[in-house]
Design an enzyme around this catalytic site. Structure first.
Site, PDB file in Angstrom:
ATOM      1  N   ASP A  97      47.789  45.385  32.296  1.00  0.00           N
ATOM      2  CA  ASP A  97      46.345  45.610  32.354  1.00  0.00           C
ATOM      3  C   ASP A  97      45.994  46.579  31.228  1.00  0.00           C
ATOM      4  O   ASP A  97      46.571  47.664  31.134  1.00  0.00           O
ATOM      5  CB  ASP A  97      45.968  46.223  33.709  1.00  0.00           C
ATOM      6  CG  ASP A  97      44.687  45.658  34.266  1.00  0.00           C
ATOM      7  OD1 ASP A  97      43.691  45.638  33.517  1.00  0.00           O
ATOM      8  OD2 ASP A  97      44.671  45.230  35.433  1.00  0.00           O
ATOM      9  N   GLU A 236      38.324  40.394  30.933  1.00  0.00           N
ATOM     10  CA  GLU A 236      37.389  40.468  32.060  1.00  0.00           C
ATOM     11  C   GLU A 236      35.998  40.702  31.471  1.00  0.00           C
ATOM     12  O   GLU A 236      35.754  41.714  30.825  1.00  0.00           O
ATOM     13  CB  GLU A 236      37.772  41.626  32.988  1.00  0.00           C
ATOM     14  CG  GLU A 236      36.873  41.704  34.213  1.00  0.00           C
ATOM     15  CD  GLU A 236      37.013  43.008  34.981  1.00  0.00           C
ATOM     16  OE1 GLU A 236      36.776  42.985  36.195  1.00  0.00           O
ATOM     17  OE2 GLU A 236      37.336  44.055  34.384  1.00  0.00           O
ATOM     18  N   ASP A 310      39.580  43.228  43.083  1.00  0.00           N
ATOM     19  CA  ASP A 310      38.185  43.639  43.267  1.00  0.00           C
ATOM     20  C   ASP A 310      37.420  42.726  44.217  1.00  0.00           C
ATOM     21  O   ASP A 310      36.248  42.968  44.483  1.00  0.00           O
ATOM     22  CB  ASP A 310      37.445  43.633  41.923  1.00  0.00           C
ATOM     23  CG  ASP A 310      37.832  44.805  41.024  1.00  0.00           C
ATOM     24  OD1 ASP A 310      38.263  45.840  41.568  1.00  0.00           O
ATOM     25  OD2 ASP A 310      37.707  44.660  39.798  1.00  0.00           O
TER      26      ASP A 310
END
Length: 528
Positions: A97, A236, A310
């Site tokens: 990430d 993202e 999320d």
């Protein structure tokens, strides 16, 4: 370089909740190593790790204090190196990430390089994603710094070339170690408009989403770093249309390989945003996924997902986790995995893990949830009404510990887990993963089809039964092959015409030829 990721399936690991090896109640890297055979058996190709970097954990690791160090609770850099080696030994890949829209306010840059951040003499009226203002006053500078998220997550100033160089150097360091790519956190927010202004209702997103220089920065990042390695990148990018997506991922633009879209995840909310709940209307979902399937066909590549760290659990959200949990989990998987793109499985999805309902707000750990609760309480909304929103949409639904067994704490830890385990672990856990009828084994088959059937990679997409409010039906065609995918999103039996071809897979054993689809039934036909 080959586009190896087009045949791949990604598995997202949220390390804090995956597997605890030392009994401190927090998942860690040695715990992930212990479970690699389970993941390899599932057939996934790429493991994506949510952040494992050193962090004060204000936003569970998305507030990074040191990009070159592993969080103590997760282990050491030697543990990470061993994980990378063991992943590669099994023929799998590891994606990190990359969080470079912001750092922690405890990062040395914040003190030593304040020009790496965004400062203003006067705040705007923007509201943070985590409630409250996006601006925090710092006495030492007599100025406000911008934080789109928590006030401990100051936004980086990408206009500063030294900052960009520091980011590229860090990326090279991880890639030289052998990591296989990056999932880039809110990467479409790194460019803000030069002259930040107040915004209607405090929503400044038009001034920081897909901003004026975002493509300049990503092209530079690609040229300086990404293009030198045979890796995969996924950005993202909330608030991005298919047309904007093509700017990020069209191969000739040389930026990213794919992005995460969020539109299909916003269809069960009304105009008031995430916590303003409304039921999903299947026609909306079908039209949205069709738009993305067509919009990126041969001009980009889709990321396919229902779940992540999320998002609430999909079987509780678009399925029926009470009466038809196994059937609806398999149906939702079928619906997604036969589309064009790279599928992402979030830990526990392959077991049909569900949302959780804690009675007390004190049991929740997520900063977004806690801030929202306090804000709504001040506005006079009752505890029960706020909890309904949290049960439906809270991020901790995805963050309860992985359910490995029916032993204490679901086999996740011998200690006290950092967040409570979902009490249904006694019935829902990985002990049954070898059962041929398990959700896990069904996912395993879907992953195998993607590897061996080129039509899943290349075929075009045609939506059928467009106006049906309960059936999601589509075909994929390539050369002289056709796949027809039927998914019943209701608890009613639905009759449809049986297509030509042979049954490839389905979630009911006793499927009949008349094609009366049972509740939450999925069935796929293949014609050649």
């Amino acid at each position: 370089m080959t586009e190896w990721w087009k045949k791949s399936t990604v598995y997202q690991i949220y390390p804090r909740s995956f597997m605890d090896s030392n009994g401190d109640g927090i998942g860690d890297i040695p715990g992930i190593i212990q479970k690699l055979d389970y993941l390899h058996d599932l057939g996934v190709d790429i493991l994506w790790l949510s952040p494992v970097y050193d962090s004060p954990n204000d936003d569970n690791g998305y507030d990074i204090r040191d990009y070159y160090k592993i969080m103590n609770e997760f282990g050491t850099m030697a543990d990470f190196d061993e994980l990378l080696e063991r992943v590669h030994e099994r023929g799998m890949k590891l994606v990190m990430d990359l969080v470079v829209n912001h750092t922690s306010d405890e990062h040395t840059w914040f003190k030593d390089h304040p020009d790496f951040y965004i400062w203003r003499d006067q705040p705007t009226n923007w509201r943070s994603f985590f409630s409250g203002s996006t601006w925090d006053f710092q006495k030492e500078r007599n100025q406000y710094y911008l934080h789109l998220f928590s006030k401990k997550q100051p936004d980086l100033n990408w206009e500063n070339p030294q900052l960009r160089e520091a980011v590229y150097e860090m990326m090279r360091w991880w890639l030289d170690k052998g990591v296989d790519g990056f999932r880039m956190d809110v990467i479409n927010m790194i460019s803000k408009v030069p002259n930040i202004q107040d915004a209607p209702d405090g929503d400044g997103s038009s001034q920081f989403m897909n901003g004026p220089n975002v493509h300049t920065y990503l092209k530079e990042m690609n040229k300086r770093v990404l293009s030198k390695y045979n890796i995969v990148t996924v950005g993202e990018t909330p608030g991005t249309s298919p047309k904007e997506a093509r700017d990020y991922i069209a191969s000739q633009n040389q930026e990213l390989n794919m992005i995460f879209t969020f539109e299909h995840m916003d269809l069960d909310q009304a105009s008031g945003g995430k916590w303003d709940l409304k039921p999903l209307e299947l026609i909306d979902l079908k039209e949205n996924l069709e738009k993305w399937q067509h919009g990126l066909h041969e001009e980009g590549w889709n990321s396919l997902y229902w779940n992540n760290h999320d998002q609430p659990r999909i079987v509780s959200r678009f399925g029926d986790d009470q009466n038809w949990r196994v059937e609806s989990a398999k149906m939702l998987a079928t619906c997604l995995h036969f589309m064009q793109g790279t599928p992402y499985i979030y830990q526990g999805e392959e077991l049909g893990m569900t949302n959780v309902r804690f009675d007390l707000i004190e049991a929740y750990k997520d900063i977004e949830t806690i801030n929202m609760y306090q804000e709504k309480q001040k506005a006079g909304i009752s505890h029960d009404d706020i909890m309904k929103k949290i049960y439906a949409k809270g991020r901790d639904n995805a963050r309860t510990p992985m359910q490995w067994s029916n032993e204490l704490n679901a086999g996740f830890t011998t200690g006290v887990p950092w967040i409570q385990v979902n009490p249904n672990y006694t019935n829902i856990n990985a002990l049954e993963h070898q059962d041929p009828d398990s959700i896990y084994q069904y996912y395993k088959k879907l992953i195998a089809f993607r590897k061996k059937m080129d039509i899943v990679t290349h075929g075009d997409f045609t939506l059928m039964h467009r106006e049906d409010e309960e059936l999601f039906v589509y075909t994929r065609r390539w050369n002289d092959e056709t796949l027809t995918v039927y998914c019943n999103f209701s608890n009613q039996t639905k009759s449809v015409e049986r297509p030509k071809g042979a049954k490839l897979i389905g979630n009911y054993a006793d499927h009949n030829d008349e094609l009366a689809l049972k509740p939450y039934e999925a069935v796929v036909y293949y014609q050649h």
